[in-house]
Design a protein around this motif. Sequence first.
Motif, PDB file in Angstrom:
ATOM      1  N   SER A 150       0.502   3.759  -0.735  1.00  0.00           N
ATOM      2  CA  SER A 150      -0.210   2.586  -1.222  1.00  0.00           C
ATOM      3  C   SER A 150      -1.591   2.979  -1.744  1.00  0.00           C
ATOM      4  O   SER A 150      -2.326   3.727  -1.096  1.00  0.00           O
ATOM      5  N   ARG A 166      -5.801  -3.459  -3.031  1.00  0.00           N
ATOM      6  CA  ARG A 166      -4.834  -2.465  -2.567  1.00  0.00           C
ATOM      7  C   ARG A 166      -3.418  -2.999  -2.674  1.00  0.00           C
ATOM      8  O   ARG A 166      -3.179  -4.200  -2.772  1.00  0.00           O
ATOM      9  N   GLU A 167      -2.502  -2.057  -2.638  1.00  0.00           N
ATOM     10  CA  GLU A 167      -1.089  -2.411  -2.713  1.00  0.00           C
ATOM     11  C   GLU A 167      -0.584  -2.895  -1.357  1.00  0.00           C
ATOM     12  O   GLU A 167      -0.981  -2.372  -0.308  1.00  0.00           O
ATOM     13  N   PRO A 169       2.806  -3.492   1.254  1.00  0.00           N
ATOM     14  CA  PRO A 169       3.975  -2.652   1.555  1.00  0.00           C
ATOM     15  C   PRO A 169       5.131  -2.837   0.572  1.00  0.00           C
ATOM     16  O   PRO A 169       5.910  -1.906   0.362  1.00  0.00           O
ATOM     17  N   GLY A 171       4.847  -3.104  -2.565  1.00  0.00           N
ATOM     18  CA  GLY A 171       4.487  -2.550  -3.863  1.00  0.00           C
ATOM     19  C   GLY A 171       3.670  -3.476  -4.735  1.00  0.00           C
ATOM     20  O   GLY A 171       3.146  -3.043  -5.768  1.00  0.00           O
ATOM     21  N   TRP A 173       0.415  -5.844  -5.704  1.00  0.00           N
ATOM     22  CA  TRP A 173      -1.019  -5.727  -5.469  1.00  0.00           C
ATOM     23  C   TRP A 173      -1.560  -6.990  -4.825  1.00  0.00           C
ATOM     24  O   TRP A 173      -1.267  -8.106  -5.264  1.00  0.00           O
ATOM     25  N   GLY A 217      -2.490   0.628   7.221  1.00  0.00           N
ATOM     26  CA  GLY A 217      -2.188  -0.642   6.571  1.00  0.00           C
ATOM     27  C   GLY A 217      -2.985  -1.813   7.086  1.00  0.00           C
ATOM     28  O   GLY A 217      -2.839  -2.931   6.576  1.00  0.00           O
TER      29      GLY A 217
END
Length: 371
Positions: A150, A166-167, A169, A171, A173, A217
């Motif tokens: 990520s 940020r991305e 999980p 995928g 954004w 994360g």
Amino acid sequence: MGKRPTRLTGTPGKSERNTAEHSGPAVGAADGQWLTRGKDGKLTLYALAQDGVVRWSETTVGGPDWTGPHVVPAPGLTHLTVLQGANTYVHFLGRRERVGADGARSADLVHAVQYQTGLAFSDWRSLGNPYADASAAPAAPAGAVARDGSVHVVVHGDRGGLQLRREAPNGKWRNWEVLPGGAVHHSPAAIALTDGRVEMCAAAETGVLVWRQAEPGGDFAGPRAFSLQPEPGTVAALETGPGRATFFWTDAESDGATAWRVGGWPAALGGTPADRPYAALRTTIDGYDCVVLACRSRGGAAVLGTGGAEQEADGFWWYELAETGQGAPALTLDGRGRVVMALIGADGRPRVARQGDGEGLALTRWITLGS
């Protein structure tokens, strides 16, 4: 006390050819990890071109021959930051400025990715403009790629703080989020650690601010503030132990390089003060676990240094090279495990030197990549 690394050895390198100033294909050096090693072991060097990205790639693992320059169009691109994840994918963060049909100017941040050495980039995707005034050009982006792949993009906000995108999980954004904390001078040094977390460190009005994820994360806790005095724009980060980052910068008081870890005291490394972030690399030299730093001095000269990883008290050795360049230099290990240093000359041509045989860290003759 840790073991003392071997000193830098050799004589200042010289380029294989001289060229007229600003005659090369690069119009500026990139930030971040702009010298990368692909899954195939070959190196690729990236720089900012006129309305795009220019790259050179090794033809065989360990060189010495390169192909390029190859220009990847990106109209309006005014800044380039290069990141690489643990999966070796190379990510490109850019700042793009455009003029509409009505003459109105706009600016946004963009992202693209390259999955394999020498292959095409993905399409450039806009990440938007986190500033309240969409016509204002956002600051140059920084970022890191977490162990799960990520991408984390962080930028100095229009009100002095930091903004993060940020991305997720899946995928996709996430939206831009404002990180808590006071005004910072520049976008921070961001680092993806092997335990899956991302940390960030920035010089601020009050000293140093550090944001940390408690778990991979997760949200960023902090910032924690520390009464330290880095020169703005010189902070860099390197993982020097499992899940442990060391931050490097030019100290505003001593005017020399400093190493610091959260929970410890800053360690003076001496050397020539840098005017940009240090390039930092961890490798084994003569059997010792070492840190290699490279920077550009305020006079433009390339400088190289080495010392034991987390053994700053044992000494750090610096070596000013004959080469000069624009932006900050880059460091990486080639497919044979040798240290490689690169810089972009004032003429827009990249220059590369590689660790030679023998003891210490002696660089071989500098080569200028073709145009």
